[in-house]
Scaffold this motif. Structure first.
Motif: not given
Lengths: 110, 113
Positions: A64-68, A26-33, A73-74, A53-60
């Motif tokens: 994903q981050v959707d700030k809007s 709920s906190n819009s101030a969060f920047q790092y996930f 998700s993991l 926002s966006g995707n990051k992949e590392d092996g398996r």
């Protein structure tokens, strides 16, 4: 309402399944996930880290981050019994404290 | 390289007793944290210290005090323990900056009877 919401599960899947773990905030101030993995009776260890926002992949693993939508998700592909652990999402405003979700307990059955 | 070291690992206290949980890191990190972990509640921040000489309250500071003794050490004190403080306590440290990872200790399992 908690700042970070995470379904505690437990979640049980067969080996090889795709696992989806989610958190809302709920906190819009969060920047790092972040996603941490915690084995039983151990301290958490960093698994994945994303910024903005966006995707990051590392092996398996894919984060994903959707700030809007304030939703992260993991995804775990081809899950293995060694992936059985508690997965905690964590979020941080600019370089200050970190707030964690309740953690989802995952069991991958052989 | 020990990382983050917490002492003790286990402790049983009687209601009203006091104790100090010790935490030390050898990674030259700026920030240090104390969390408690309870079933279904995840990790809740008690106090954190962004740098030596500063401390700030987290989500659940009541009943606790902290001291950032130097850059390496960050202690958590329970002045008058209560059964509600039965929990697993984790100390963590982090180097401030973009993309920095927090490293956790092994935890202290505290039971207040």
């Amino acid at each position: 309402q908690k700042e970070v919401e995470q379904d505690p599960g437990p979640l049980s899947v067969p080996e090889g399944a795709i696992v989806s773990l989610n958190c809302t905030y709920s906190n819009s101030a969060f920047q790092y996930f972040m996603w941490y993995r915690q084995y039983s009776r151990k301290g958490p260890e960093l698994l994945m880290y994303t910024y903005s926002s966006g995707n990051k992949e590392d092996g398996r693993f894919t984060a994903q981050v959707d700030k809007s939508s304030k939703y992260i998700s993991l995804f775990i592909r081809d899950s293995q019994p060694s992936d059985s652990a508690t997965y905690l999402c964590a979020m941080s405003p600019f370089n200050n404290d970190m707030r964690f979700g309740a953690g989802t307990r995952l069991t991958v059955k052989p | 390289n020990a990382g983050v070291t917490q002492t003790p690992k286990f402790q049983v206290l009687k209601t009203g007793q006091s104790m100090t949980l010790q935490c030390a890191q050898d990674m030259n990190h700026n920030s240090m944290y104390w969390y408690r972990q309870d079933p279904g509640m995840g990790l809740r921040l008690i106090y954190y210290s962004a740098s030596e000489g500063t401390t700030d309250k987290g989500e659940v500071p009541n009943g606790y005090n902290v001291s950032r003794l130097n850059k390496r050490e960050f202690s958590l004190r329970l002045e008058s323990a209560a059964p509600s403080q039965t929990s697993v306590y984790f100390c963590a440290s982090r180097l401030q900056g973009l993309g920095t990872e927090a490293f956790f200790g092994q935890g202290t399992r505290l039971t207040v009877v």
